[in-house]
Design an enzyme around this catalytic site. Structure first.
Site, PDB file in Angstrom:
ATOM      1  N   LEU A   8     100.489   2.834  17.687  1.00 38.40           N
ATOM      2  CA  LEU A   8     101.069   1.322  17.688  1.00 38.40           C
ATOM      3  C   LEU A   8     100.348   0.718  17.762  1.00 38.40           C
ATOM      4  CD1 LEU A   8     104.887   1.420  19.440  1.00 38.40           C
ATOM      5  CD2 LEU A   8     104.180   2.777  17.819  1.00 38.40           C
ATOM      6  N   ARG A  15      96.509 -13.747  21.320  1.00 38.19           N
ATOM      7  CA  ARG A  15      96.365 -13.790  23.392  1.00 38.19           C
ATOM      8  C   ARG A  15      94.728 -13.908  23.212  1.00 38.19           C
ATOM      9  NH1 ARG A  15      98.589 -11.523  28.267  1.00 38.19           N
ATOM     10  NH2 ARG A  15      99.856  -9.789  26.526  1.00 38.19           N
ATOM     11  N   TYR A 364      51.516  -6.019   9.437  1.00 39.55           N
ATOM     12  CA  TYR A 364      52.266  -5.449   8.497  1.00 39.55           C
ATOM     13  C   TYR A 364      52.744  -4.199   8.028  1.00 39.55           C
ATOM     14  CZ  TYR A 364      56.323  -4.533   4.991  1.00 39.55           C
ATOM     15  OH  TYR A 364      57.278  -4.472   3.839  1.00 39.55           O
ATOM     16  N   ASN A 384      52.989  -5.006  -0.343  1.00 43.98           N
ATOM     17  CA  ASN A 384      53.906  -3.847  -1.236  1.00 43.98           C
ATOM     18  C   ASN A 384      54.427  -4.447  -1.568  1.00 43.98           C
ATOM     19  OD1 ASN A 384      55.185  -5.657   1.253  1.00 43.98           O
ATOM     20  ND2 ASN A 384      56.413  -3.255   0.803  1.00 43.98           N
TER      21      ASN A 384
END
Ligand code: UD1
Ligand code: CA
Length: 453
Positions: A8, A15, A364, A384
């Site tokens: 259900l 609320r 990096y 890259n």
């Protein structure tokens, strides 16, 4: 006996004060309804129906519907009405298990126990003792302790309101008889609804035995109506997880600041500091240490690897004895061999790094393959991306890349190569040689400092 499960989930959930339907709010990273469905799948039922409400279409769209019949209840006229909507999918000889979409932590083992203690054709209920039962349906028993009915808070007498045994809502009902009982439900109650709970007194009147079991833990049967209740259930779940891991030999510095939003497996003597968040599938090998404020998402760490504070690791595989962070970000496709060091302010993505290599500071490294025992100096980056495509950087074994070097991909650095600091490397660098690509230093003898005019 064939089992059919109805969930259900048509309640408005007002609320919660949310645009998101209540049953889609996540608990430990997974929508509440998905928790209930997973518990249902565990029982391998013949069929599953989910009753959803008007405007709840996002529920069907969000939840992958493996063998689910979605049943629309256009008006929420009560739990009895909700079950009526699903009955067209239920065969008379089946036992129907009723679950609630907003009661996410129900344990499949408890459901299994309900099924095995309730013979075909009879009724089984999960009840629980709540110290504060206010608002819930109460279990009414006779002097022989037999269940004779369920009374809702708003319909209960002052005396019935002192009962602390509550109806969790989870019940197992024989479909043929249930069909008959549902047809007799009335709305003559305080809320003017069709109460599913009224079928219990009807079953008693028909001489059908009522069985009851209780869950191990009340959090299993606690429903969510508000965000406060959701957060309480989240903490209850996390504290059960934390205790289970501690029992298996994991040190958790503060169980109240430990969050598993997925599946975690841990070896022995793992230490997890505060505010660590585990998402997706994570496995942590024996002896690993996870520092404060670390996020691990779909990550696997081999034994004795240490993650220092404030790191984020995602879809990455790390070998043994690696040392990561603090403040490192390992993005998807990072694969580190044993004894690799990735230090402060380093970002990696699709990077395979060989045994014993070090990337200690401010780098990096993306779309790269790095060999064994390589040293990457501070500030080295792989360039890259050419604005359209990504390209690969390949670095051999025992390479030394000087600080502040850009490796402009596609580029290949041979084994034992040495790259001078500050180089912009756009062509392959040969093995075993020093390559430098930067302007030569000059000093102008004729230079004069500027003067104020
Ligand atoms: C219900 C039980 C109560 C029990 C409590 C446990 C009844 C009459 N009462 O009360 O005995 O202690 O649950 O939480 O059954 N729903 C629908 N359609 C509807 C009404 C409800 O799908 O028309 C769904 C809700 O989404 C929810 C569940 O049924 O998942 C329970 O509904 P709710 O309104 O919360 O029932 P309670 O009044 O709390
Ligand atoms: Ca409720």
């Amino acid at each position: 006996m064939q089992l059919n499960v109805v969930i259900l989930a048509a309640g408005q959930g007002t609320r919660m004060r949310s645009k998101l339907p209540k049953v889609l709010h996540p608990l430990a990273g997974k929508p509440m309804l998905q928790w209930v469905l997973d518990a249902a799948y565990n029982l391998q039922p013949a069929a599953i129906e989910v009753v959803y409400g008007h405007g709840g279409e996002t529920v069907c769209e969000t939840i992958p519907g493996k063998n689910i019949s979605w049943v629309l209840q256009t008006e929420q006229l009560g739990t009895g009405h909700a079950v009526q909507q699903a009955m067209q999918h239920v065969a008379p000889e089946q036992q129907l298990l009723v679950l609630y979409g907003d009661t996410p932590l129900i344990n499949p083992q408890t459901l299994q126990q309900l099924v095995s203690t309730t013979p075909a054709g009879e009724v089984g209920i999960i009840t629980a003792d709540f110290s504060d039962p206010f608002g819930l349906g109460r279990i009414v028993r006779d002097s022989n302790h037999g269940i004779i009915g369920i009374v809702e808070q708003k319909d209960a007498t002052v005396e019935q309101q002192t009962i602390t045994e509550i109806n969790t809502g989870i019940m197992l009902l024989p479909a043929r008889k249930l069909q008959h009982w549902l047809s007799q439900l009335q709305t003559n109650n305080a809320q003017g609804e069709l109460y599913l709970t009224d079928v219990i007194a009807m079953a008693v009147a028909d001489g059908v035995p009522i069985h009851s079991i209780q869950p191990k833990n009340n959090s299993e049967v606690s429903g969510v109506n508000t965000r406060v209740q959701l957060s309480q259930l989240e903490r209850a779940y996390q504290s059960i997880q934390a205790e289970a891991f501690m029992a298996e030999g994991v040190t958790i510095m503060d169980p109240a600041r430990f969050d598993v939003r997925g599946e975690l497996t841990c070896g022995e003597d793992v230490t997890i500091d505060i505010n660590v968040i585990i998402e997706g599938k994570v496995s942590i090998g024996a002896g690993c240490k996870i520092g404060a404020n670390v996020i691990l998402k779909n990550v696997s760490l081999a034994a004795n690897t240490e993650i220092l504070p404030n790191c984020i690791l995602e879809q990455s595989t790390l070998g043994e004895n690696c040392l990561i962070g603090p403040f490192a970000r390992l993005r998807p496709g990072t694969e580190l061999a044993n004894n690799v060091k990735v230090g402060n302010y380093v970002e990696t993505k699709k990077a395979r790094v060989g045994e014993g290599s070090k990337i200690p500071h401010l780098s990096y490294i993306g779309d790269a393959v790095i060999g064994k025992s390589v040293n990457i100096g501070a500030g080295v980056i792989t360039a890259n991306y050419d604005g359209v495509n990504k390209h690969k950087t390949i670095i051999g074994d025992h390479v030394f890349v000087g600080c502040d070097t850009q490796l402009i991909a596609p580029v290949n650095i041979g084994d034992n190569a040495f790259i001078g600091c500050g180089s912009s490397i756009s062509k392959n660098a040969p093995a075993g040689k020093l390559t430098i690509a930067r302007a030569r230093q000059t000093t102008l003898a004729s230079w004069q400092p500027p003067k104020k005019s």
